[in-house]
Design a protein around this motif. Structure first.
Motif, PDB file in Angstrom:
ATOM      1  N   ALA A 223       0.840  -1.209   0.000  1.00 33.76           N
ATOM      2  CA  ALA A 223       0.000   0.000   0.000  1.00 33.76           C
ATOM      3  C   ALA A 223       0.872   1.256   0.000  1.00 33.76           C
ATOM      4  N   ASN A 224       1.988   1.226   0.767  1.00 36.15           N
ATOM      5  CA  ASN A 224       2.900   2.393   0.787  1.00 36.15           C
ATOM      6  C   ASN A 224       3.508   2.608  -0.594  1.00 36.15           C
ATOM      7  N   ILE A 225       3.910   1.512  -1.234  1.00 35.87           N
ATOM      8  CA  ILE A 225       4.546   1.624  -2.563  1.00 35.87           C
ATOM      9  C   ILE A 225       3.538   2.187  -3.571  1.00 35.87           C
ATOM     10  N   GLU A 226       2.312   1.694  -3.488  1.00 35.65           N
ATOM     11  CA  GLU A 226       1.284   2.190  -4.413  1.00 35.65           C
ATOM     12  C   GLU A 226       0.989   3.666  -4.176  1.00 35.65           C
ATOM     13  N   ARG A 227       0.994   4.033  -2.911  1.00 32.04           N
ATOM     14  CA  ARG A 227       0.720   5.440  -2.591  1.00 32.04           C
ATOM     15  C   ARG A 227       1.829   6.324  -3.176  1.00 32.04           C
ATOM     16  N   ALA A 228       3.060   5.837  -3.119  1.00 31.13           N
ATOM     17  CA  ALA A 228       4.191   6.642  -3.599  1.00 31.13           C
ATOM     18  C   ALA A 228       4.296   6.635  -5.126  1.00 31.13           C
ATOM     19  N   LEU A 229       3.968   5.520  -5.753  1.00 27.70           N
ATOM     20  CA  LEU A 229       4.255   5.383  -7.190  1.00 27.70           C
ATOM     21  C   LEU A 229       3.015   5.380  -8.081  1.00 27.70           C
ATOM     22  N   GLY A 230       1.845   5.234  -7.485  1.00 28.06           N
ATOM     23  CA  GLY A 230       0.634   5.136  -8.292  1.00 28.06           C
ATOM     24  C   GLY A 230       0.331   3.674  -8.570  1.00 28.06           C
ATOM     25  N   LYS A 231      -0.792   3.469  -9.259  1.00 27.22           N
ATOM     26  CA  LYS A 231      -1.244   2.085  -9.470  1.00 27.22           C
ATOM     27  C   LYS A 231      -0.645   1.478 -10.727  1.00 27.22           C
ATOM     28  N   PHE A 232       0.133   0.472 -10.509  1.00 28.04           N
ATOM     29  CA  PHE A 232       0.681  -0.332 -11.611  1.00 28.04           C
ATOM     30  C   PHE A 232       0.479  -1.783 -11.226  1.00 28.04           C
ATOM     31  N   LYS A 233       0.539  -2.657 -12.199  1.00 24.66           N
ATOM     32  CA  LYS A 233       0.552  -4.071 -11.830  1.00 24.66           C
ATOM     33  C   LYS A 233       1.797  -4.295 -10.990  1.00 24.66           C
ATOM     34  N   LEU A 234       1.650  -5.039  -9.926  1.00 24.55           N
ATOM     35  CA  LEU A 234       2.771  -5.165  -8.985  1.00 24.55           C
ATOM     36  C   LEU A 234       2.916  -6.621  -8.545  1.00 24.55           C
ATOM     37  N   HIS A 235       4.124  -7.098  -8.617  1.00 27.53           N
ATOM     38  CA  HIS A 235       4.415  -8.465  -8.188  1.00 27.53           C
ATOM     39  C   HIS A 235       5.415  -8.383  -7.037  1.00 27.53           C
ATOM     40  N   THR A 236       5.265  -9.280  -6.098  1.00 30.90           N
ATOM     41  CA  THR A 236       6.286  -9.343  -5.045  1.00 30.90           C
ATOM     42  C   THR A 236       7.019 -10.680  -5.160  1.00 30.90           C
ATOM     43  N   VAL A 237       8.320 -10.633  -4.890  1.00 35.18           N
ATOM     44  CA  VAL A 237       9.146 -11.848  -4.887  1.00 35.18           C
ATOM     45  C   VAL A 237       9.802 -11.909  -3.513  1.00 35.18           C
ATOM     46  N   PRO A 238       9.720 -13.048  -2.825  1.00 33.47           N
ATOM     47  CA  PRO A 238      10.267 -13.096  -1.459  1.00 33.47           C
ATOM     48  C   PRO A 238      11.788 -13.040  -1.416  1.00 33.47           C
ATOM     49  N   ASN A 239      12.280 -12.891  -0.214  1.00 36.06           N
ATOM     50  CA  ASN A 239      13.729 -12.827   0.010  1.00 36.06           C
ATOM     51  C   ASN A 239      14.243 -14.216   0.387  1.00 36.06           C
ATOM     52  N   SER A 240      15.359 -14.608  -0.215  1.00 36.63           N
ATOM     53  CA  SER A 240      15.954 -15.894   0.180  1.00 36.63           C
ATOM     54  C   SER A 240      17.454 -15.780  -0.079  1.00 36.63           C
ATOM     55  N   TYR A 241      18.097 -14.917   0.703  1.00 41.46           N
ATOM     56  CA  TYR A 241      19.468 -14.495   0.390  1.00 41.46           C
ATOM     57  C   TYR A 241      20.442 -15.661   0.228  1.00 41.46           C
ATOM     58  N   LYS A 242      20.403 -16.600   1.185  1.00 42.30           N
ATOM     59  CA  LYS A 242      21.417 -17.665   1.205  1.00 42.30           C
ATOM     60  C   LYS A 242      21.353 -18.508  -0.081  1.00 42.30           C
ATOM     61  N   GLN A 243      20.158 -18.996  -0.390  1.00 35.80           N
ATOM     62  CA  GLN A 243      20.055 -19.902  -1.542  1.00 35.80           C
ATOM     63  C   GLN A 243      20.190 -19.171  -2.871  1.00 35.80           C
ATOM     64  N   VAL A 244      19.663 -17.947  -2.943  1.00 34.09           N
ATOM     65  CA  VAL A 244      19.784 -17.183  -4.198  1.00 34.09           C
ATOM     66  C   VAL A 244      21.267 -16.879  -4.461  1.00 34.09           C
ATOM     67  N   THR A 245      21.961 -16.426  -3.434  1.00 39.95           N
ATOM     68  CA  THR A 245      23.372 -16.075  -3.606  1.00 39.95           C
ATOM     69  C   THR A 245      24.201 -17.317  -3.949  1.00 39.95           C
TER      70      THR A 245
END
Ligand SMILES: Nc1ncnc2c1ncn2[C@@H]1O[C@H](COP(=O)(O)OP(=O)(O)OP(=O)(O)O)[C@@H](O)[C@H]1O
Ligand SMILES: [Mg+2]
Length: 310
Positions: A223-245
């Motif tokens: 909601a904060n991101i939408e308020r700052a940037l306006g309405k766009f299609k938005l996807h979230t990707v989780p964090n998984s530092y150890k395995q991604v790195t």
């Protein structure tokens, strides 16, 4: 038409439209069915290290399970997309293709790429930054015009530079994925980037936001991101530092080394949204409800927003 005119294109004609028309005529003359033009998706990071290269290469693997995919590394000075999934140096790069642009055809393009999976190839960025300076926007345009005729998906790792060359590529993209993280510096940069896109007359429907390394319990929410940037299609990707790195460091794609990882599962769902597979074996009831066993698990929080459930 009686004189043999097969296609009429309005002037001035864009190179991508001209190339598509030539391909259509050539296929017709060979008695082949017309082929759909591939989708061109651009990934651009609004801040260094946001994850654009990781997401573009990972989605490339996912999409390549059912379709043909070419990733073109347009991060000309610092491009490293190939190294994320492959441990050898490329025999040829975008700079070699550009230098020999007169020879450009489907087989020259394919021979210049590195095949990292049966259906997934990467055209690497030049190794030497001085070669990057010789690549022109029209050469890139010619490569992309040809690529969309021979691959179902053409993914661009644009890096962060918005210049005449990247704008030429972005102009032709069907979707620009702006990769960001849920932090204030990233949101500030995203705001600037979206303003540039607006000044380039890119419609809001051409742009989608990917909030990478998203923590649902973090202080900045959707909601904060939408308020700052306006309405766009938005996807979230989780964090998984150890395995991604670890996967990047070893040059092994996450989806082959850690299929059950939340990021792998999220990106598999995302790829199914980008490339829906024909529904087979669904019951009439499921089809009427618009769901089936193969469908992505999506939850929509607003009409505009598409969250991929990890
Ligand atoms: N979903 C994720 N979870 C955890 N770590 C991630 C995730 N995505 C990316 N990373 C980490 O972020 C680092 C930067 O990612 P990447 O190189 O793809 O960013 P980029 O936007 O392409 O950066 P650059 O500006 O250097 O091109 C990766 O090396 C990886 O360690
Ligand atoms: Mg990168």
């Amino acid at each position: 038409m009686r004189a043999g005119v097969a296609e009429v294109l309005p002037a001035p004609v864009a190179p991508l439209d001209l190339a598509a028309a030539v391909e259509r005529v050539a296929r017709k003359q060979r008695g082949l069915a017309p082929r759909a033009v591939g989708k061109l998706f651009a990934f651009i990071a609004c801040k260094g290290g946001s994850g654009a290269t990781f997401l573009a290469t990972s989605l490339g693997f996912q999409l390549a399970e059912a379709k043909t995919v070419l990733l073109v590394d347009l991060n000309l000075q610092f491009g490293d997309a190939l190294s994320f999934v492959h441990d050898a140096r490329p025999a040829s790069t975008l700079a070699d293709v550009a230098r020999d642009i007169g020879r450009l055809d489907a087989s020259f393009l394919a021979a210049s790429t590195v095949r990292v999976a049966p259906n997934f190839s990467i055209l690497a960025a030049p190794d030497d930054h001085t070669q990057a300076l010789d690549i022109t926007p029209s050469q890139v345009e010619a490569v992309l015009a040809l690529a969309v005729l021979h691959y179902d998906f053409v993914l661009l790792d644009v890096g962060r530079a918005i210049d005449t060359l990247s704008i030429k590529a972005l102009d032709h993209a069907s979707t620009i994925f702006v990769v960001m993280q849920a932090g204030l510096p990233s949101i500030r940069n995203a705001k600037k980037m979206l303003a540039i896109f607006k000044s380039l007359d890119y419609g809001a429907d051409k742009i989608e936001l990917i909030v990478n390394r998203f923590d649902k319990k973090g202080t900045i929410g959707v909601a904060n991101i939408e308020r700052a940037l306006g309405k766009f299609k938005l996807h979230t990707v989780p964090n998984s530092y150890k395995q991604v790195t670890a996967s990047i460091d070893h040059g092994d794609p996450l989806m082959t080394t850690a299929r059950a990882n939340p990021v792998s599962r999220n990106l598999a769902d995302f790829a199914r949204v980008l490339s829906p597979r024909p529904a087979v074996g669904r019951s009439l009831f499921e089809r009427l409800l618009g769901r089936g066993a193969a469908g992505p698990r999506l939850s929509s929080h607003t009409t505009e927003e598409r969250h991929v459930v990890p």
